[in-house]
Design an enzyme around this catalytic site. Structure first.
Site, PDB file in Angstrom:
ATOM      1  CD  GLU A 220      -2.526  -1.064   2.775  1.00  0.00           C
ATOM      2  OE1 GLU A 220      -3.465  -1.854   2.972  1.00  0.00           O
ATOM      3  OE2 GLU A 220      -2.119  -0.247   3.653  1.00  0.00           O
ATOM      4  CE  LYS A 222       4.789   4.871   7.220  1.00  0.00           C
ATOM      5  NZ  LYS A 222       4.164   6.155   7.609  1.00  0.00           N
ATOM      6  NE  ARG A 242      -0.226   7.094  16.308  1.00  0.00           N
ATOM      7  CZ  ARG A 242       0.561   6.408  15.492  1.00  0.00           C
ATOM      8  NH1 ARG A 242       0.676   6.772  14.230  1.00  0.00           N
ATOM      9  NH2 ARG A 242       1.233   5.370  15.920  1.00  0.00           N
ATOM     10  NE  ARG A 383       6.504   0.351  16.982  1.00  0.00           N
ATOM     11  CZ  ARG A 383       6.149   1.491  16.395  1.00  0.00           C
ATOM     12  NH1 ARG A 383       6.147   1.578  15.079  1.00  0.00           N
ATOM     13  NH2 ARG A 383       5.787   2.534  17.120  1.00  0.00           N
TER      14      ARG A 383
END
Length: 520
Positions: A220, A222, A242, A383
């Site tokens: 994708e 970024k 976020r 992560r």
């Protein structure tokens, strides 16, 4: 305090929590940390468990309570001779402090702090001060704490981690485990209008490395925008950052696009950008000037319109998608969201195809690629190894630990910033070096004002600050160095931008930086 507080068992004494904190901070053994925390939690009731987990994680259930560093460390009170302060007492007093409003509230908060300190022993006072200013670092990180909850109440650790992922609140999870055990944790699922932590990405040096690690991957663009999580039920749409703050009023364009989607309910993950008339993205700073503004006047909306670009589907029609493979989520998203509101993507295992796609992303004004394993679930708040970010220039998200007063034309400004990477083992930060490069006059003025607000002490010309501000640093490489405690240093580090959309716990880890170091 009330009589019901006085009747609590000795296990609920605040001193027991402080003792556990000191024991955890004194050992690097994960199993020892878990055992000590589990011992404490096992002796508490559900409400006390929730408080203990919050305090040991360095959090206040009330959030910010309106206390500055000067108040926390400036108030003096003779310590209590013996321990009698209870966990619930601390919580009740913090409620009073947080609820102090209006004329005379500052004086009232100071009085409340003083009365709390007077109930605490010397070691309890020291703990409270670090807790109140966000400087509590004793190694009781979320993973360790959740393992302690699992051991204390005999529930599967993965079930606890999943519940924490979905709620974003380990304290709630711990209380549920204490009250209802495994069944209590299984009750948690995705819930509309209760945002969950976004999945984050690790780094890869380039498309070749990304595909070597993932095999066939979803690639994708970024985007250099603001991360958003969008919840929809009928015409009710909420937008979260976020950091899980509700900012619906700041992006009416996103609300309009989401309302038009052909589904009654959904949770989507994406980015929001301000685009120029030619379709190229404006700078991150301009996007944040609009998206970060609480006042949405017509002129600003006209100057900096926002466009959403979605890349993941977490829930659809009441069904949770987070455990489904990334490829399946991508296909479901494509059936729901028009192409113009989806991030461009392809699926490939060919490095040449990936390199050309990266070039196309850069040519379109974006900052790189995301590579995602086809089978990767959505690991909220983590992560994950299944997502890799690829940028042509090395960048790291680091935390500012201190700032030095400048010289020459920068005499009046805080200039040279001390950079730290997150240490997952201790919950602290490891210094990697300093930089004063890449700073405009406007940025110098901003950071001087901001870091003076976060000051916790001085050492000559060095101003030490609370580790809250995340800065994106560009650099030419990482080299071995004995000058800094992590054994590595950044080469030619310069400020790319500050990241107000990120928290200190989102910063890159020292292990990530060490992994980038060239072999000696």
């Amino acid at each position: 305090m009330t009589s019901d507080l006085e009747q609590q068992s000795s296990a609920a004494l605040f001193e027991r929590l402080v003792e556990a904190s000191e024991a955890v901070g004194a050992t690097r053994s994960r199993s020892a940390k878990v055992a000590r925390l589990a011992e404490l939690l096992r002796a508490l009731d559900a409400a006390e468990v929730a408080l203990a987990v919050a305090y040991l994680s360095g959090e206040l259930p009330q959030g910010r309570v309106g206390l500055g560093y000067a108040t926390v460390f400036g108030v003096e009170a003779p310590p209590a001779e013996r321990a009698s302060l209870l966990l619930r007492e601390v919580d009740a007093r913090l409620d009073e402090i947080a609820n102090a409003r209006g004329s005379g509230s500052s004086r009232r908060r100071t009085e409340l702090v003083g009365s709390l300190y007077a109930r605490a022993t010397l070691r309890e006072q020291a703990f409270l001060k670090r807790l109140l200013v966000g400087e509590l670092r004793q190694g009781a990180l979320e993973g360790v704490m959740l393992d302690a909850v699992a051991e204390a109440f005999r529930v599967p650790s993965e079930l606890g981690r999943r519940a924490a992922m979905l709620t974003g609140n380990p304290s709630i999870v711990a209380a549920a485990a204490r009250t209802a055990g495994e069944a209590g944790l299984r009750a948690y699922g995705l819930e509309l209008f209760r945002p969950l932590g976004p999945m984050l990405a690790q780094s890869a040096a380039g498309p070749n490395e990304a595909l070597e690690r993932l095999g066939t991957a979803i690639l994708e663009y970024k985007l250099d925008g603001a991360r958003v999580q969008v919840h929809k039920r009928g015409d009710d749409v909420r937008i979260y950052t976020r950091s899980l703050h509700d900012v619906t009023a700041r992006a009416p364009e996103l609300v309009e696009v989401t309302r038009a989607l052909p589904v009654d309910s959904a949770i989507l993950d994406g980015e929001v950008l301000s685009l120029r008339e030619d379709g190229r993205p404006r700078s991150f700073q301009n996007t944040m000037r609009r998206f970060g503004s609480k006042s949405q006047d017509a002129a600003l909306k006209s100057e900096l319109p926002l466009t959403p670009f979605f890349f993941d589907l977490l829930q659809h029609g009441g069904q949770d998608f987070i455990d489904r493979p990334a490829l399946a989520r991508r296909e479901a998203l494509a059936a729901l969201v028009p192409e113009r509101f989806r991030i461009p993507s392809i699926v490939s295992a060919d490095p040449e195809v990936a390199s050309r796609f990266l070039e196309a992303a850069l040519a379109a004004g974006h900052e790189g690629l995301m590579a995602k394993a086809e089978s990767a679930p959505y690991e909220a708040g983590r992560r994950g190894a299944g997502w890799l970010k690829v940028k042509p220039a090395h960048t790291l998200d680091l935390v500012v630990l201190a700032v030095e007063w400048g010289s020459g034309r920068r005499t009046k400004f805080l200039s040279n910033i001390h950079l730290g990477a997150r240490d997952p083992t201790t919950g602290g930060y490891v210094m990697l070096g300093k930089t004063f490069k890449g700073m405009t006059d406007e940025l110098l003025a901003w950071q001087t004002e901001r870091f003076l607000e976060l000051e916790v002490g001085r050492d000559g010309h060095v101003v030490h600050v609370r580790p809250e501000v995340v800065v994106e640093i560009a650099f030419d490489g990482v080299q071995r160095s004995s000058q800094y405690p992590g054994g590595v240093a950044l080469r030619f580090a310069r400020v790319r931008r500050y990241r107000p959309d990120k928290r200190a716990e989102d910063a890159d880890t020292i292990e990530t930086v060490q992994g980038l170091a060239a072999e000696p």
